[in-house]
Design a protein around this motif. Sequence first.
Motif, PDB file in Angstrom:
ATOM      1  N   LEU A 262       0.858  -1.198   0.000  1.00 45.46           N
ATOM      2  CA  LEU A 262       0.000   0.000   0.000  1.00 45.46           C
ATOM      3  C   LEU A 262       0.887   1.238   0.000  1.00 45.46           C
ATOM      4  CD1 LEU A 262      -2.911   1.142   0.239  1.00 45.46           C
ATOM      5  CD2 LEU A 262      -2.606   1.083   2.727  1.00 45.46           C
ATOM      6  N   ARG A 263       0.645   2.125  -0.968  1.00 47.66           N
ATOM      7  CA  ARG A 263       1.484   3.308  -1.058  1.00 47.66           C
ATOM      8  C   ARG A 263       1.120   4.317   0.020  1.00 47.66           C
ATOM      9  NH1 ARG A 263       0.458   5.145  -6.793  1.00 47.66           N
ATOM     10  NH2 ARG A 263      -1.291   3.734  -6.526  1.00 47.66           N
ATOM     11  N   LEU A 264       2.100   5.073   0.424  1.00 47.75           N
ATOM     12  CA  LEU A 264       1.903   6.183   1.350  1.00 47.75           C
ATOM     13  C   LEU A 264       0.816   7.103   0.777  1.00 47.75           C
ATOM     14  CD1 LEU A 264       3.023   7.555   3.914  1.00 47.75           C
ATOM     15  CD2 LEU A 264       4.634   8.761   2.439  1.00 47.75           C
ATOM     16  N   GLY A 265      -0.091   7.540   1.631  1.00 45.94           N
ATOM     17  CA  GLY A 265      -1.134   8.455   1.171  1.00 45.94           C
ATOM     18  C   GLY A 265      -2.394   7.756   0.702  1.00 45.94           C
ATOM     19  N   ARG A 266      -2.368   6.415   0.755  1.00 43.78           N
ATOM     20  CA  ARG A 266      -3.509   5.658   0.245  1.00 43.78           C
ATOM     21  C   ARG A 266      -4.149   4.836   1.360  1.00 43.78           C
ATOM     22  NH1 ARG A 266      -5.676   6.690  -4.351  1.00 43.78           N
ATOM     23  NH2 ARG A 266      -6.088   4.485  -4.739  1.00 43.78           N
ATOM     24  N   ALA A 267      -5.356   4.334   1.054  1.00 44.16           N
ATOM     25  CA  ALA A 267      -6.090   3.490   1.992  1.00 44.16           C
ATOM     26  C   ALA A 267      -6.606   2.268   1.245  1.00 44.16           C
ATOM     27  CB  ALA A 267      -7.255   4.255   2.606  1.00 44.16           C
ATOM     28  N   ARG A 268      -6.991   1.251   1.993  1.00 44.45           N
ATOM     29  CA  ARG A 268      -7.443   0.006   1.370  1.00 44.45           C
ATOM     30  C   ARG A 268      -8.530  -0.609   2.245  1.00 44.45           C
ATOM     31  NH1 ARG A 268      -2.537  -3.101  -0.703  1.00 44.45           N
ATOM     32  NH2 ARG A 268      -3.165  -2.224  -2.712  1.00 44.45           N
ATOM     33  N   TYR A 269      -9.550  -1.187   1.588  1.00 40.25           N
ATOM     34  CA  TYR A 269     -10.589  -1.943   2.279  1.00 40.25           C
ATOM     35  C   TYR A 269     -10.233  -3.421   2.212  1.00 40.25           C
ATOM     36  CZ  TYR A 269     -15.073  -4.231   3.170  1.00 40.25           C
ATOM     37  OH  TYR A 269     -16.054  -5.033   3.677  1.00 40.25           O
ATOM     38  N   CYS A 270     -10.358  -4.144   3.299  1.00 43.43           N
ATOM     39  CA  CYS A 270     -10.112  -5.595   3.279  1.00 43.43           C
ATOM     40  C   CYS A 270     -10.643  -6.230   4.553  1.00 43.43           C
ATOM     41  CB  CYS A 270      -8.625  -5.887   3.090  1.00 43.43           C
ATOM     42  SG  CYS A 270      -7.623  -5.327   4.461  1.00 43.43           S
ATOM     43  N   PHE A 271     -10.257  -7.469   4.791  1.00 40.54           N
ATOM     44  CA  PHE A 271     -10.816  -8.247   5.898  1.00 40.54           C
ATOM     45  C   PHE A 271      -9.724  -8.713   6.853  1.00 40.54           C
ATOM     46  CE2 PHE A 271     -13.090  -8.915   1.948  1.00 40.54           C
ATOM     47  CZ  PHE A 271     -14.261  -8.258   2.277  1.00 40.54           C
ATOM     48  N   ILE A 272     -10.123  -8.833   8.097  1.00 43.87           N
ATOM     49  CA  ILE A 272      -9.307  -9.506   9.105  1.00 43.87           C
ATOM     50  C   ILE A 272      -9.930 -10.888   9.259  1.00 43.87           C
ATOM     51  CG2 ILE A 272      -8.517  -9.475  11.501  1.00 43.87           C
ATOM     52  CD1 ILE A 272      -9.232  -6.381  11.438  1.00 43.87           C
TER      53      ILE A 272
ATOM     54  N   THR B 212     -12.459  -3.839   7.425  1.00 45.05           N
ATOM     55  CA  THR B 212     -11.758  -2.642   7.882  1.00 45.05           C
ATOM     56  C   THR B 212     -11.248  -1.842   6.695  1.00 45.05           C
ATOM     57  OG1 THR B 212     -10.017  -1.863   9.380  1.00 45.05           O
ATOM     58  CG2 THR B 212      -9.509  -3.801   8.038  1.00 45.05           C
ATOM     59  N   ILE B 213     -11.065  -0.545   6.931  1.00 46.86           N
ATOM     60  CA  ILE B 213     -10.277   0.287   6.027  1.00 46.86           C
ATOM     61  C   ILE B 213      -9.012   0.662   6.787  1.00 46.86           C
ATOM     62  CG2 ILE B 213     -10.125   2.550   4.913  1.00 46.86           C
ATOM     63  CD1 ILE B 213     -13.090   2.326   4.262  1.00 46.86           C
ATOM     64  N   PHE B 214      -7.864   0.534   6.125  1.00 46.68           N
ATOM     65  CA  PHE B 214      -6.643   1.001   6.778  1.00 46.68           C
ATOM     66  C   PHE B 214      -5.885   1.940   5.852  1.00 46.68           C
ATOM     67  CE2 PHE B 214      -3.124  -1.640   4.995  1.00 46.68           C
ATOM     68  CZ  PHE B 214      -3.869  -2.523   4.233  1.00 46.68           C
ATOM     69  N   TYR B 215      -5.255   2.931   6.468  1.00 44.09           N
ATOM     70  CA  TYR B 215      -4.570   4.020   5.772  1.00 44.09           C
ATOM     71  C   TYR B 215      -3.082   3.919   6.062  1.00 44.09           C
ATOM     72  CZ  TYR B 215      -9.301   6.105   6.052  1.00 44.09           C
ATOM     73  OH  TYR B 215     -10.657   6.343   5.982  1.00 44.09           O
ATOM     74  N   ARG B 216      -2.249   4.112   5.036  1.00 43.24           N
ATOM     75  CA  ARG B 216      -0.812   4.147   5.294  1.00 43.24           C
ATOM     76  C   ARG B 216      -0.411   5.586   5.578  1.00 43.24           C
ATOM     77  NH1 ARG B 216       3.659   0.313   2.680  1.00 43.24           N
ATOM     78  NH2 ARG B 216       5.047   0.408   4.489  1.00 43.24           N
ATOM     79  N   LEU B 217      -0.032   5.846   6.844  1.00 45.32           N
ATOM     80  CA  LEU B 217       0.318   7.204   7.270  1.00 45.32           C
ATOM     81  C   LEU B 217       1.781   7.522   7.001  1.00 45.32           C
ATOM     82  CD1 LEU B 217      -1.569   7.319  10.703  1.00 45.32           C
ATOM     83  CD2 LEU B 217      -2.422   7.909   8.426  1.00 45.32           C
ATOM     84  N   SER B 218       2.640   6.504   7.094  1.00 43.64           N
ATOM     85  CA  SER B 218       4.070   6.680   6.812  1.00 43.64           C
ATOM     86  C   SER B 218       4.608   5.290   6.498  1.00 43.64           C
ATOM     87  CB  SER B 218       4.805   7.291   8.013  1.00 43.64           C
ATOM     88  OG  SER B 218       4.892   6.344   9.061  1.00 43.64           O
TER      89      SER B 218
END
Lengths: 129, 385
Positions: free
Chosen positions: B85-95, B106-112
């Motif tokens: 996942l690139r910095l600045g992006r978010a992704r929807y997926c499953f745990i 969940t949606i998770f965002y790459r902050l750094s």
Amino acid sequence: MNPDDRKYTREHEWVLVEDAAAGMALVGITHYAQDQLGDVVYLELPQVDAAVGYLAKMGEIESVKAVSDLYSPVSGAVTEVNGRLAHEPELVNNDPFGDGWMLRVRMSAPSELDELLDAAGYEAYLGEL
Amino acid sequence: MAAETANSDNLRTALYQTHVGLGARMVPFGGWDMPVQYAGVIAEVGAVRGGAGMFDVSHMGRLHIGGPNAAGLLDILLTGSASDLRLGRARYCFICNRDGGVIDDTIFYRLSDDEFLLIPNAGNRPQVVLWFDRQLAHHFDGRGVQITDRTMLTGLIALQGPDAARILDGLCEDFAPGARLARNPGRSPQPSLLRPFAWGRGHIDGRRVFVGRTGYTGEDGFELALGASDAAAIWERLAEAGAVPCGLGARDVLRLEAGLPLHGHELTETITPIEAGLSRFVRRDGGFNGADVLDNQRVYGTNRRLVGLTMPGRSAPRAGYEVLANGAPVGAVSSGSYSPTLEKCVAMAFVETAYAEPGTELTVDIRGRAAAVTTVELPFYRRAS
């Protein structure tokens, strides 16, 4: 807020005696009930001539969110169903004590009215919920 | 008529008093007291489809997962790649659990490079935190990952609808995208320039906001993470700019119309993403919990599938109602409602795969009444682009 010209059930229906001599009464649900339900979209009500029973299920009311049973406040026979509700179920939300009435009933046991709450009793009951 | 009432043992968001002041009806949801509606579900759905609505979604979690092993741990725990996942992006997926069942979506965002923000559902947050802690101990000797739960320190407001971008552009100052914008129009960056599933940071009235172009309504929109003490002021500014307060009742109808799953209904620990038709959010290169089961299901198919059902009228199929073919049970409704946008009833249901083909005529047992339904592809509603 709850008119004192009628009686109430703990299931949040009201009954208004229109003509005591003829035993005719109108039945609907309270402002509290419609507020809890939210936007009413559908009603399943008994047909004319159907029998309704004291605190027995008389139909169903459906909001966007959920479906709930409706209980008749009195025993009797249905003489009229509010036909406007088929196309304007929102009348139950907008005017629950007036244009949102559901059934006109010929009561078979008017003494049942004595068992129901008056407006003050219903207000007190709501305060406990 | 049965009454639901808010519960004093439940958690409250930073906007609780705001909701009460607006006359919202508060109900318990996922361990929180939340507004189910303000003006009414139908009006609120209309506001989001035709203008802009806003939702307090602070009950959902804010988990910060940081450290040199953060991406590595998330790669094991999530069906979507964190390290890709690139910095600045978010992704929807499953745990997923090891059987491919869904602990949470969940949606998770790459902050750094080594910090992620992950949003679990309200009621699942404790289980997700426990699961992550246990998995960390198992995979990295408990080292190199810090999991910080910032749910109670922050708030989350979803601003959704065709007017959301205009409203946010008008309010958001010093906006800085988390990654260079694809389109560079030669002026200062604005939230409306974010692509879907990208994020940035800015200020509203001098208060810091984290802006993700994400949502759960089928409309364009944003989710704004902010300090708990700033939530009420920012909510007020959004309202002045035309965002209509919307409750969980409208949110549920909107996500159902958009064919989006709700954990506990379309996804559970005993339902896999493949069965729910969500294989596009499951990566194919394996290496994560449940990968073997999910790969197998992808190749060989599943016994049941999630389908859309539509029917005319206003008496809706509800969760749990049985689905039948020729009088024999073939499945069950997972979510259903009257759709104010489409003016018919819509539902999602799991049915035996033989009956999942779009256009199949089935019936739903609506409290003893057999109602004719037709299977359709999801979503029911797709916004004009």
